[in-house]
Enzyme design. Sequence first.
Site, PDB file in Angstrom:
ATOM      1  N   TRP A   1      -3.726 -15.058  -5.689  1.00  0.00           N
ATOM      2  CA  TRP A   1      -3.150 -14.064  -6.596  1.00  0.00           C
ATOM      3  C   TRP A   1      -3.311 -14.587  -8.036  1.00  0.00           C
ATOM      4  O   TRP A   1      -4.002 -13.978  -8.848  1.00  0.00           O
ATOM      5  CB  TRP A   1      -1.687 -13.796  -6.219  1.00  0.00           C
ATOM      6  CG  TRP A   1      -1.570 -12.672  -5.218  1.00  0.00           C
ATOM      7  CD1 TRP A   1      -1.015 -11.447  -5.455  1.00  0.00           C
ATOM      8  CD2 TRP A   1      -2.037 -12.645  -3.853  1.00  0.00           C
ATOM      9  NE1 TRP A   1      -1.124 -10.661  -4.324  1.00  0.00           N
ATOM     10  CE2 TRP A   1      -1.739 -11.357  -3.334  1.00  0.00           C
ATOM     11  CE3 TRP A   1      -2.686 -13.535  -3.030  1.00  0.00           C
ATOM     12  CZ2 TRP A   1      -2.065 -10.988  -2.033  1.00  0.00           C
ATOM     13  CZ3 TRP A   1      -3.009 -13.167  -1.731  1.00  0.00           C
ATOM     14  CH2 TRP A   1      -2.708 -11.912  -1.249  1.00  0.00           C
TER      15      TRP A   1
ATOM     16  N   GLU B   1      -4.522   0.331   2.909  1.00  0.00           N
ATOM     17  CA  GLU B   1      -3.904  -0.980   2.712  1.00  0.00           C
ATOM     18  C   GLU B   1      -4.080  -1.867   3.940  1.00  0.00           C
ATOM     19  O   GLU B   1      -4.303  -3.069   3.838  1.00  0.00           O
ATOM     20  CB  GLU B   1      -2.412  -0.792   2.430  1.00  0.00           C
ATOM     21  CG  GLU B   1      -1.642  -2.087   2.244  1.00  0.00           C
ATOM     22  CD  GLU B   1      -0.254  -1.864   1.698  1.00  0.00           C
ATOM     23  OE1 GLU B   1       0.270  -0.736   1.843  1.00  0.00           O
ATOM     24  OE2 GLU B   1       0.306  -2.800   1.108  1.00  0.00           O
TER      25      GLU B   1
ATOM     26  N   HIS C   1      -5.557   1.762  -1.395  1.00  0.00           N
ATOM     27  CA  HIS C   1      -5.298   0.359  -1.721  1.00  0.00           C
ATOM     28  C   HIS C   1      -6.657  -0.327  -1.708  1.00  0.00           C
ATOM     29  O   HIS C   1      -7.226  -0.561  -0.659  1.00  0.00           O
ATOM     30  CB  HIS C   1      -4.440  -0.212  -0.586  1.00  0.00           C
ATOM     31  CG  HIS C   1      -3.276  -1.012  -1.011  1.00  0.00           C
ATOM     32  ND1 HIS C   1      -2.093  -0.450  -1.414  1.00  0.00           N
ATOM     33  CD2 HIS C   1      -3.084  -2.354  -1.074  1.00  0.00           C
ATOM     34  CE1 HIS C   1      -1.222  -1.417  -1.700  1.00  0.00           C
ATOM     35  NE2 HIS C   1      -1.810  -2.585  -1.504  1.00  0.00           N
TER      36      HIS C   1
ATOM     37  N   ASP D   1      -2.069  -2.138  -7.169  1.00  0.00           N
ATOM     38  CA  ASP D   1      -2.243  -2.240  -5.721  1.00  0.00           C
ATOM     39  C   ASP D   1      -2.431  -0.858  -5.115  1.00  0.00           C
ATOM     40  O   ASP D   1      -3.274  -0.635  -4.263  1.00  0.00           O
ATOM     41  CB  ASP D   1      -1.034  -2.949  -5.095  1.00  0.00           C
ATOM     42  CG  ASP D   1       0.294  -2.282  -5.420  1.00  0.00           C
ATOM     43  OD1 ASP D   1       0.383  -1.566  -6.442  1.00  0.00           O
ATOM     44  OD2 ASP D   1       1.261  -2.459  -4.661  1.00  0.00           O
TER      45      ASP D   1
ATOM     46  N   ARG E   1       3.340   4.943  -3.987  1.00  0.00           N
ATOM     47  CA  ARG E   1       4.712   4.605  -3.600  1.00  0.00           C
ATOM     48  C   ARG E   1       5.440   3.934  -4.758  1.00  0.00           C
ATOM     49  O   ARG E   1       4.891   3.788  -5.858  1.00  0.00           O
ATOM     50  CB  ARG E   1       4.717   3.716  -2.358  1.00  0.00           C
ATOM     51  CG  ARG E   1       4.153   2.327  -2.606  1.00  0.00           C
ATOM     52  CD  ARG E   1       4.283   1.459  -1.352  1.00  0.00           C
ATOM     53  NE  ARG E   1       3.703   0.161  -1.549  1.00  0.00           N
ATOM     54  CZ  ARG E   1       2.857  -0.421  -0.698  1.00  0.00           C
ATOM     55  NH1 ARG E   1       2.477   0.199   0.399  1.00  0.00           N
ATOM     56  NH2 ARG E   1       2.401  -1.635  -0.954  1.00  0.00           N
ATOM     57  N   ASP E   2       6.670   3.507  -4.514  1.00  0.00           N
ATOM     58  CA  ASP E   2       7.474   2.928  -5.594  1.00  0.00           C
ATOM     59  C   ASP E   2       7.039   1.484  -5.853  1.00  0.00           C
ATOM     60  O   ASP E   2       7.814   0.552  -5.733  1.00  0.00           O
ATOM     61  CB  ASP E   2       8.963   2.989  -5.230  1.00  0.00           C
ATOM     62  CG  ASP E   2       9.246   2.361  -3.874  1.00  0.00           C
ATOM     63  OD1 ASP E   2       8.280   1.932  -3.206  1.00  0.00           O
ATOM     64  OD2 ASP E   2      10.426   2.305  -3.479  1.00  0.00           O
ATOM     65  N   GLU E   3       5.758   1.339  -6.176  1.00  0.00           N
ATOM     66  CA  GLU E   3       5.222   0.010  -6.454  1.00  0.00           C
ATOM     67  C   GLU E   3       4.262   0.135  -7.642  1.00  0.00           C
ATOM     68  O   GLU E   3       4.631  -0.167  -8.758  1.00  0.00           O
ATOM     69  CB  GLU E   3       4.539  -0.562  -5.203  1.00  0.00           C
ATOM     70  CG  GLU E   3       4.390  -2.066  -5.297  1.00  0.00           C
ATOM     71  CD  GLU E   3       4.425  -2.777  -3.949  1.00  0.00           C
ATOM     72  OE1 GLU E   3       4.901  -2.209  -2.951  1.00  0.00           O
ATOM     73  OE2 GLU E   3       3.956  -3.928  -3.919  1.00  0.00           O
TER      74      GLU E   3
ATOM     75  N   ASP F   1      -4.825  -8.463  -5.459  1.00  0.00           N
ATOM     76  CA  ASP F   1      -5.642  -7.278  -5.201  1.00  0.00           C
ATOM     77  C   ASP F   1      -6.726  -7.164  -6.279  1.00  0.00           C
ATOM     78  O   ASP F   1      -7.898  -6.927  -5.989  1.00  0.00           O
ATOM     79  CB  ASP F   1      -4.779  -6.007  -5.222  1.00  0.00           C
ATOM     80  CG  ASP F   1      -3.541  -6.112  -4.336  1.00  0.00           C
ATOM     81  OD1 ASP F   1      -2.865  -7.160  -4.374  1.00  0.00           O
ATOM     82  OD2 ASP F   1      -3.240  -5.153  -3.616  1.00  0.00           O
TER      83      ASP F   1
HETATM   84  C1  BGC Z   1       1.255  -4.996  -2.467  1.00  0.00           C
HETATM   85  C2  BGC Z   1      -0.007  -5.772  -2.314  1.00  0.00           C
HETATM   86  C3  BGC Z   1       0.242  -7.137  -2.794  1.00  0.00           C
HETATM   87  C4  BGC Z   1       1.234  -7.723  -1.864  1.00  0.00           C
HETATM   88  C5  BGC Z   1       1.501  -9.149  -2.095  1.00  0.00           C
HETATM   89  C6  BGC Z   1       2.302  -5.603  -1.608  1.00  0.00           C
HETATM   90  O1  BGC Z   1       3.502  -4.972  -1.689  1.00  0.00           O
HETATM   91  O2  BGC Z   1       1.085  -3.651  -2.232  1.00  0.00           O
HETATM   92  O3  BGC Z   1      -1.160  -5.189  -2.258  1.00  0.00           O
HETATM   93  O4  BGC Z   1      -0.850  -7.919  -3.052  1.00  0.00           O
HETATM   94  O5  BGC Z   1       2.425  -6.966  -1.821  1.00  0.00           O
HETATM   95  O6  BGC Z   1       2.095  -9.651  -1.069  1.00  0.00           O
END
Ligand code: BGC
Length: 935
Positions: free
Chosen positions: A506, A716, A737, A435, A439-441, A448
Site C-alpha cells: 500500500w 472487488e 474495483h 478503490d 459504497r461508503d468508502e 489499489d
Molecule cells: C478497500 C480496498 C483496500 C482495502 C485495504 C478495502 O476496504 O476497498 O480496496 O485496498 O480495504 O484493506
Amino acid sequence: MKITNIQIDHMTEPMGFLVQDHPVVSYQIVEAQGNAQRSVRICVYDAETLVFDSGVLEHAQPVYVIKAPLSPRTRYEVRIAVVSDANEEAHTATWFETGKMDEAWQAQWIAPAGEETGSVPVLGKVFTLEKAVARARLYVGCAGIYTASLGGVRVGDECLTPYCNDYSAWMQIITHDVTPQLCQGENVLELTVAEGWHQGRFGLQGASKIYGDTPAVIAELHVCFADGTQTVLATDASWYARKSCYVSAGIYDGVTLDYTRSTAEKTPVRILPPCAGKLTDRLSLPVRVKHTLPVANVLTTPKGELCLDMGQNMVGWLRIDTTLFADKDFSIRFFEVLDPEGNVYLDNLRSAKQAFVYHTDGRARVTEPPLSFYGFRYAWVEGLDTLPREAFTGCVAYSDMEQTGDITTSNVWLNRLFLNALWGQRGNFVDMPTDCPQRDERLGWTGDAQVFCGTANFNMNTAAFYRKYMYDLAFEQQRRNGAVPHFIPSFQDGEDGAHARSSAAWGDAATVIPWTTYLHSGDKTLLAREYPAMKAWLEYIRRQDSGNRLWDSGFHFGDWLALDTPRPERPLGTTPSELVASAYYLYSATLVSKAAAVLGYAADAAQYAALAQEVRTAMQREFITPTGRVASDTQTANVLALFMAFATDPDRTAADLAAKIAANSGHLNTGFVGTAYLCRALSDHGHNEAAWNLLMRRDYPGWLYEVDKGATTIWERWNSIKPDGSLGDVSMNSYNHYAYGAVVEWLYRNAAGLQPLEEAPGGTCMRLSPQPSPRLEGLNASYRAPQGLYRCEWRIAQDGLHFCFEIPFGGTGRLVLPDAPQEILLNGEAVPYCGELLLHKGIYTVQYMPLKPYFIAYGAESAAAEVMESEPMKRWLQEQLPAFAALPHYVFLEPPTGTLRAYLAGLGVEISDETAAAMRQAWAGIRSWDVGFVS
Ligand code: BGC
C-alpha cells in the site's frame, strides 16, 4: 510535417495550475517525411516580450523545461519550431496561464451569517460593470464543493470543484475564464456550496465535519476592460446568502432538490478567519462529463421496482429531462447489480444512500446534480409510472485525461475484459484514484492505486492526475515521518491509530507510482519532484527493519482478498506477510536506486542498490530453500520471487508456479498483490502459455469468469458473484474495483509486446516483443507514448505469424520476435533475423513460419489438458472410445498432463492408428482459440 498534441505539464492549455519549479512542454510530430527531429527551438512570450528562449536544441527529449520567470495571472504563449532530419520545418504555438501563485488575496472567506440558508447555501453578489470587458477571470477557493453561475448560467463545465484533498494542508484555487459571461451593466455572480468532502460524511469512520463545519468560499473576479483599466470584485461582507434548491448534497448520500422552496430571500454573510490550509493554485484535473450513455433497457423487477439499466457500470449521474413528467415528484436510488431474483440490490452500498430526490414546482426542466456522483449501472425510480428512456441520459464524469491505449482482439470476452478495466479507471479516477466509487468508502487507497498504475499509464495520460495524488501523499508523509497512510487523503483517519502505520504494497505507492509514471512520461522533472517522497518511504521501511534486512514487523494487508486465505473474515491470504513486505522492501529499494541513478544522485544510487542486494540476500536466506524452492507454498510467493527478483533459480520458480496453477485445476488463487504480476511473471520466465491459459479461462475463478457473468467493470472479489449466482460477502463487495484489472498491463506488455524501456522513457524507444498464443487468433494494440503512437498487431494463420508494427516519428522499435527463424519477411522482403531488429519511424509488416506451431491441429499428440478442457473434443472421446466413456469419474480429479496419447495410455485407454486418424479428421475444424476453458 505537423506538430500536434502539445502539452504543458502534461495538460492541454492549462489555466491556473500550480507551477512547481518549472513547467515542461511536450509535443508530437506527425505527417513528416523525415524520421526524426534534427532540432527544436522553444520560445515563451508574455504578450510580445520574450521571457524564455531555449536556443536551438539538437538533442531530442521527451519533455523540455521552460525556465522562464513567471508572474501571477499571466498568459504565456509558447512557440515551438521543429526541423526534421529531412529539413522540413513546422511551427506552432500553445499557451498556459498562471494562477494566483503567491499573490496576496484581496478577498475574504465568507459564509452565511445564519443557519436559515440550509446545508447547501448560495453566496452571491450583484454588481455593475460600466465598460466593455476584454478579459475576466474568476478565482475561487471553497470549503465544500461549489458550482458558480453568472446571470443564472453555470460557469464552465467542471464538476466537484475545488475537488478533494487534505484541506487542513492546502486548499485549491480554481481559475475560471468568465470573459464571455460578463456583460456591460448588471451582473449576478453566485456560488452554490455543498458539503462535499470538506464537511460531509466521509471516510471509513463515517465522520462528518472533518475539516470544518461551515460551507464557505473565497473568490476574486479580476476584470480587464477593453480600455486597459482593471477592477477586482472580491468576496466580503457586502455579499449575500440565500437558500438554494438543494435540500442536501453529499458524496455518499446524493442529492435532494426541492424546486418548491422559496429561495429569493437574501440574508447577510459573515467573514470567516482564513482556513487552515494554504490557498494554492490547483493541481486537480478538471472532472468533466466525458461520455454520455443512453438508457439500454427499462425493466420492472419481480418485486415491481421500476428500473433503468444503463448497460454499463458507470460513475457520474443521470441528466433528466422532466418534460414528460413535469408535475411529478420522484426519487432514484442508484445501484450496481440486481440480486439473484432480479430485484434491486442496495446492500453492498452499505450506508451510502446514493439517492437523487426531486420535488417539482410543476415546471419542466433538464436537471442533473453536479454536486455529488454515483457509481451505478441501474437506477430504481419511484414516483413515476413509466420511464420514457429518452428522458434520461447517463453522464459519465471523471478527471479529464485522454485515452492513450487501446486493445482489441479476436476474442469478445477478452475485449470486454479490456473495456472493464478501462471503465474501472474511468469510474475510479474521479479526482483521486479510489478503490471504488459507490459504497461508503470511495477512498484513495494506496495499494489499489499502486497495483493498477501500470495499466492506468498505458490506458491514459495520467502524469498530471498522479501529480496531484503524489502532492497529497507528500503532505501525509511529512506528518508521519515518511510513513504513508493506507489511503490518501487520509481524512485524518486514525493518525494515532492503525492508519498511522503503513502497510507494504500500500505505502509503496510512494515509489511505484512516480517511477511508473516517469517510465511512461519520460519526464525527469516529475521524478526529481517525487524523489524525496520515494526516499522518505524507503527510509521509513529501513527503520522498520530490525537489522536483518527483512520487513518482518507491523500489520500488513498481505495478499489482500487472495482465495487461499485461511480465514475469510481476515482476508490477508496465506502468503506470509513478512514475505510480501520484504519483497516490497526489495522492490522499493530497487526503484529508489534506479530513480537516483536517473537523477544523477550517484551516492544514493549506490547506497540503495547495495541495500536492495542486502534485502535480496536476506530474503533468499529466509524464504528460499537451499535447493531453490520458494519455501512458502503459494502462487503469490512464487510470483513475487520472480517479479521482485529474489528467486535463486528463476526457471525452477517459474516451473513451480505453473505447476501450482495446474494443480489448482488451472486456476489462480491470488489476491491484490499476486494477481498484479501473475501473468507477467509467467510470460517473462518462459511460461507464456500458462499465462494465456490462465487468462482465457471462463470458469471460476478468473478474469473472464466475471465477463461471463455479465461484468462491465472489474469486481472487488473473484467471487463478487458466485458460480451459483448468489452474491459475495455483502460487508465488502464492490462491482467496480479496478485492482484485478492490473492484468491489462500484461496485455499491453506481453500479449501485445509494447514495452517501455527504462533507458528510453517516454517512448523514445520501445521494445516491441509480442508473445502471441494459439489461444487467440489475433490482437491489435496501440499506445500513444509522449513520443507518438506505437502499434502492434498480430494474427495467427495457417501460413505462419503475421505482424504489423507502427513506430512514430522520432521513435525506435526494438523488435524481438517470438519463435522466429533466421530469415523473416519484412515488408514482403526476406531479411536475416538474429534475435533483434531495430526499426525507425514507419509501418512494417512481418511474416514468418514460427519454429514452434501456433496454428494447432488437434489430435492424439495434443496437450491432454487442452483437449480435456474442450467440450466437443471430450464429447467425441466419450462417443467414440467406449473405454474412455467407462472410466470412473475420480480419475479426472488429477489434472491431465502430457500428450493426450500418453495421458490416456496412463488411464489404460489406447489410441490406435485408426482412431488417431479419425480423431484428427473430426477435430480438424476446431481452432485452439475456440477451445473454451469452461468446466
Ligand atoms: C478497500 C480496498 C483496500 C482495502 C485495504 C478495502 O476496504 O476497498 O480496496 O485496498 O480495504 O484493506
